[in-house]
Write an enzyme that holds these catalytic residues in place. Sequence first.
Site, short mmCIF file in Angstrom:
data_model
loop_
_atom_site.label_atom_id
_atom_site.label_comp_id
_atom_site.label_asym_id
_atom_site.label_seq_id
_atom_site.Cartn_x
_atom_site.Cartn_y
_atom_site.Cartn_z
N ASP A 67 33.11 32.30 50.66
CA ASP A 67 33.65 30.86 50.11
C ASP A 67 32.36 30.09 49.70
O ASP A 67 31.26 30.38 50.05
CB ASP A 67 34.37 30.13 51.41
N ASP A 113 29.28 31.90 45.40
CA ASP A 113 29.75 31.67 44.23
C ASP A 113 30.16 32.90 43.66
O ASP A 113 29.28 33.70 43.20
CB ASP A 113 29.15 30.75 43.44
N VAL A 114 31.45 33.30 43.47
CA VAL A 114 31.79 34.34 42.71
C VAL A 114 31.44 34.81 41.30
O VAL A 114 31.48 35.61 41.00
CB VAL A 114 33.41 34.72 43.08
N ASN A 141 40.43 37.11 45.29
CA ASN A 141 41.21 35.91 45.77
C ASN A 141 40.78 34.42 45.05
O ASN A 141 41.55 33.64 44.66
CB ASN A 141 41.53 35.45 47.10
N TYR A 194 43.61 27.82 32.98
CA TYR A 194 44.06 28.40 34.08
C TYR A 194 45.24 29.52 33.71
O TYR A 194 44.78 30.78 34.19
CB TYR A 194 44.81 27.20 34.94
N LYS A 212 44.29 33.57 34.22
CA LYS A 212 45.40 34.33 35.01
C LYS A 212 46.06 35.68 34.19
O LYS A 212 46.24 36.52 34.76
CB LYS A 212 46.44 33.64 35.90
#
Length: 253
Positions: free
Chosen positions: A33, A52-53, A79, A145, A149
């Site tokens: 996270d 940080d992904v 996720n 977004y 997605k």
Amino acid sequence: MSRRVLITAGASGIGRAMAEGFAAAGFDVWITDVVAASLADCPDTWRKTRADVSDEAAMAHLFAEIDAEWGGLDVLCANAGIAGPTNAIGDIDLAEWQRCVSVNLEGAFLATKYASPMMRAAGQGSIVYTSSTAGIYGYPNRAPYAAAKWGIIGLMKTVAMELGPEGIRANAICPGAVEGPRMEGVLEREAAIKGMTRDEVYAGYAAGTSMRSFVTAEDVANMAVFLGSDAARLVSGQVIAVDGHTENPDPKV
């Protein structure tokens, strides 16, 4: 030997519910996270890393740690995501677009990039992507977004085909409107744009499902645990909505 799961953005919301679900199923749990306080609030029995992904160096370091400490990975829950701006397409800044796509889509790519060699070495694995019903329908005022997605669906389908012969499955969960702080922010921003109250927008989302309901983080987590289990051993390449059956992606009252 316990099975091992990594959940990105696992310290709150859907991610935390996933972590709790996998832990209850007997998995060893590792979460990432960006919010240190949220990580600190999670059980000490979980392995926790602040990362940080969208930062490739951070992700490379994370997976090196996982390989050193666990020697492999059985399930990846990609996720991590952010809501991004809620605005008309002509009013969205490029920097807002890039940040939303970077976290939601590039973060999933990086997690897959570094998890897949470990899974290939073991000849098995399950990758569970968190997409959205915004990855199935267009969503007015949510262009970055929705684009990200939808991209996750394409990534998942490709990964399922590419890695399936090596025993690795990939699936995408598409949550609908999920009760919680992130959705509250979306409701408030949409209400401002549409000149409606928060409750009117909420009612519109609920009315847009055949079950007339929002879903919970636990509903989504239950599907993730199933997809990570042997019970789903031949489920791959699937887009699975957990949304109470969305009928109208542009909520109106």
